[in-house]
Write an enzyme that holds these catalytic residues in place. Structure first.
Site, PDB file in Angstrom:
ATOM      1  N   ASP A  17      19.002 -28.210  -8.463  1.00 27.38           N
ATOM      2  CA  ASP A  17      18.097 -27.201  -8.926  1.00 27.38           C
ATOM      3  C   ASP A  17      16.882 -27.466 -10.248  1.00 27.38           C
ATOM      4  OD1 ASP A  17      19.618 -27.401 -11.286  1.00 27.38           O
ATOM      5  OD2 ASP A  17      19.454 -25.254 -11.700  1.00 27.38           O
ATOM      6  N   GLU A  18      16.814 -28.854 -10.031  1.00 23.72           N
ATOM      7  CA  GLU A  18      16.179 -29.340 -11.402  1.00 23.72           C
ATOM      8  C   GLU A  18      15.198 -30.305 -10.955  1.00 23.72           C
ATOM      9  OE1 GLU A  18      18.846 -30.276 -14.280  1.00 23.72           O
ATOM     10  OE2 GLU A  18      17.482 -30.963 -15.638  1.00 23.72           O
ATOM     11  N   ASP A  66      13.674 -25.615 -13.623  1.00 27.01           N
ATOM     12  CA  ASP A  66      15.146 -25.451 -13.534  1.00 27.01           C
ATOM     13  C   ASP A  66      15.424 -24.172 -13.157  1.00 27.01           C
ATOM     14  OD1 ASP A  66      17.834 -26.862 -15.571  1.00 27.01           O
ATOM     15  OD2 ASP A  66      17.983 -25.281 -14.169  1.00 27.01           O
TER      16      ASP A  66
HETATM   17  P1  TTP Z   1      22.333 -25.936 -14.414  1.00 24.57           P
HETATM   18  O1  TTP Z   1      20.899 -26.036 -14.193  1.00 24.57           O
HETATM   19  O2  TTP Z   1      22.912 -26.963 -15.480  1.00 24.57           O
HETATM   20  O3  TTP Z   1      22.988 -24.542 -14.525  1.00 24.57           O
HETATM   21  P2  TTP Z   1      22.400 -23.241 -14.016  1.00 24.57           P
HETATM   22  O4  TTP Z   1      21.347 -23.428 -13.050  1.00 24.57           O
HETATM   23  O5  TTP Z   1      23.608 -22.590 -13.400  1.00 24.57           O
HETATM   24  O6  TTP Z   1      22.143 -22.394 -15.185  1.00 24.57           O
HETATM   25  P3  TTP Z   1      20.809 -22.497 -16.216  1.00 24.57           P
HETATM   26  O7  TTP Z   1      20.289 -20.975 -16.186  1.00 24.57           O
HETATM   27  O8  TTP Z   1      21.499 -22.806 -17.539  1.00 24.57           O
HETATM   28  O9  TTP Z   1      19.955 -23.536 -15.683  1.00 24.57           O
HETATM   29  O10 TTP Z   1      22.783 -26.489 -13.109  1.00 24.57           O
HETATM   30  C1  TTP Z   1      22.557 -26.103 -11.805  1.00 24.57           C
HETATM   31  C2  TTP Z   1      23.671 -25.783 -10.658  1.00 24.57           C
HETATM   32  O11 TTP Z   1      24.339 -26.860 -10.707  1.00 24.57           O
HETATM   33  C3  TTP Z   1      24.599 -24.841 -11.118  1.00 24.57           C
HETATM   34  O12 TTP Z   1      24.233 -23.511 -10.716  1.00 24.57           O
HETATM   35  C4  TTP Z   1      25.892 -25.101 -10.563  1.00 24.57           C
HETATM   36  C5  TTP Z   1      25.954 -26.621 -10.627  1.00 24.57           C
HETATM   37  N1  TTP Z   1      26.788 -27.331 -11.697  1.00 24.57           N
HETATM   38  C6  TTP Z   1      27.935 -27.553 -11.526  1.00 24.57           C
HETATM   39  O13 TTP Z   1      28.567 -27.293 -10.366  1.00 24.57           O
HETATM   40  N2  TTP Z   1      28.886 -27.943 -12.264  1.00 24.57           N
HETATM   41  C7  TTP Z   1      28.432 -28.085 -13.869  1.00 24.57           C
HETATM   42  O14 TTP Z   1      29.035 -28.444 -14.671  1.00 24.57           O
HETATM   43  C8  TTP Z   1      26.868 -27.579 -14.125  1.00 24.57           C
HETATM   44  C9  TTP Z   1      26.449 -28.013 -15.504  1.00 24.57           C
HETATM   45  C10 TTP Z   1      26.124 -27.390 -13.060  1.00 24.57           C
HETATM   46 MG    MG Z   2      19.823 -24.218 -13.820  1.00 23.26          MG
END
Ligand code: TTP
Ligand code: MG
Length: 348
Positions: free
Chosen positions: A107-108, A9
């Site tokens: 991203d995951e 991720d």
């Molecule tokens: P995530 O992997 O949930 O969050 P992140 O990568 O920003 O942070 P973390 O370091 O905790 O992993 O989500 C990935 C991308 O998806 C994030 O950069 C933005 C998008 N996203 C949204 O647009 N809305 C949302 O509610 C979430 C959770 C994510």
């Molecule tokens: Mg992330």
């Protein structure tokens, strides 16, 4: 076959990319999302960097609230096309490691490494390698978690964010999860938590608290989901990797404890690998067109040999027969002790 899952991720994905493109923002709180319009904006936060999280800002929060929490943050619009482009590059790197993965979002992903490795130190090496590739090519950090199920891999990934890598071996699962808040278990959201708090007459429940409930109690309360909760609080999660792209191939490799010349050992091992591959290939109900064998010899030289044929239904006999012929030819040709064996079939 022992399951080994790697969860990857990206760290605050959108925000990190904005930082990369605008190095002058580095170190400052960045919020990616709707226009805050000086506190009057109506949209939400897509994501924010870790500096902004210190102000209590998080994904899905109304942008007006984020603005109140930190008016001096840098607010940027969501440039989805750009993020999708980088995501594609990242998935191309993942493709180099395996095609057996589930893409969860931009991203995951969950990678099933079970076929290509046999232990957790090899899995850790793959995780380190992947992190390095992504950093080198895209200049962004990510976090990796490794375990015997999707749930454990994901929890391990979250544990050391950002830029983390955590391996949870099966023997450590219990100590790893027992004191986590129950909402860290997938499937236990705020509503389920509330019900569990009522049932157990206790707040701030931890995973181990739920173990005092029998499977019947949980099923009576939550139906089918109750059984799932019963297993998950014991570290058991059997949810499968849902392959995003149709797999191109299925294979399995094994490294010997010691390099070997023993024909019986080599043939037996190869037979076992063929059997495992055949079973998985058969389950796909598709035709195969190629068998590829891999052999690594003492000195680490690795060779592949392959044979293609008119597409047929996979069977253990066919895969073994095609493979062993190639393998014996290769071993006779190289005449060296064997370090690793592998077999793979390609689908039509
Ligand atoms: P995530 O992997 O949930 O969050 P992140 O990568 O920003 O942070 P973390 O370091 O905790 O992993 O989500 C990935 C991308 O998806 C994030 O950069 C933005 C998008 N996203 C949204 O647009 N809305 C949302 O509610 C979430 C959770 C994510
Ligand atoms: Mg992330």
């Amino acid at each position: 076959m022992n399951t080994i899952i790697l969860h990857i991720d990206m760290d605050c994905f959108f925000a990190q990319l904005e930082e990369r493109e605008n190095p002058r923002f580095k170190g400052q709180p960045i919020v990616v999302g709707a226009d805050p319009k000086g506190g009057e904006g109506r949209g939400v936060v897509s994501t924010c960097n870790y500096e902004a999280r210190e102000y209590g800002i998080h994904s899905a929060m109304p942008i007006s609230i984020a603005f109140k929490k930190c008016p001096k943050a840098i607010f940027l619009p969501v440039n989805k096309e750009f993020y999708a482009q980088v995501s594609e590059n990242i998935f191309r790197l993942i493709d180099k490691i395996t095609d057996n993965y589930e893409k969860v979002s931009l991203d995951e992903a969950y990678l099933d490494l079970s076929e290509q490795i046999n232990n957790y130190s090899e899995a850790q090496k793959i995780g380190e390698q992947l992190k390095e590739y992504i950093l080198r090519q895209e200049d962004i950090t990510c976090s990796v978690g490794i375990g015997n199920s999707k749930m454990i891999a994901k929890l391990a990934c979250e544990e050391n964010k950002p830029d983390g890598l955590k391996v949870v071996k099966p023997s450590k699962i219990n100590s790893f999860i027992k004191s986590k808040p129950i909402t860290s278990i997938p499937g236990i959201g705020p509503k389920t938590r509330e019900t569990l708090e009522e049932v157990l007459k206790k707040q701030n429940l931890e995973v181990k608290d739920i173990r005092s409930l029998s499977q019947k109690q949980l099923v009576d309360e939550f139906g089918k989901k109750g059984k799932d909760i019963y297993n998950k609080v014991r570290g058991k999660d059997n949810s499968e990797i849902e392959e995003s792209a149709t797999r191109k191939s299925i294979g399995k490799e094994l490294t010997f404890e010691e390099n070997t010349n023993d024909p019986e050992k080599i043939v037996n091992t190869f037979q076992k690998l063929s059997k495992k591959v055949a079973k998985k290939a058969e389950a796909q109900h598709r035709l195969i067109k190629t068998v590829v064998i891999t052999c690594r010899f003492e000195g680490f030289n690795t060779y592949n040999r392959q044979v293609s044929f008119s597409p047929v239904n996979p069977s253990e006999e066919l895969i073994y027969k095609k493979g062993i012929k190639l393998l014996l030819q290769l071993i006779t040709e190289k005449a060296k002790p064997v370090r690793l064996l592998g077999i793979r079939v390609l689908f039509e």
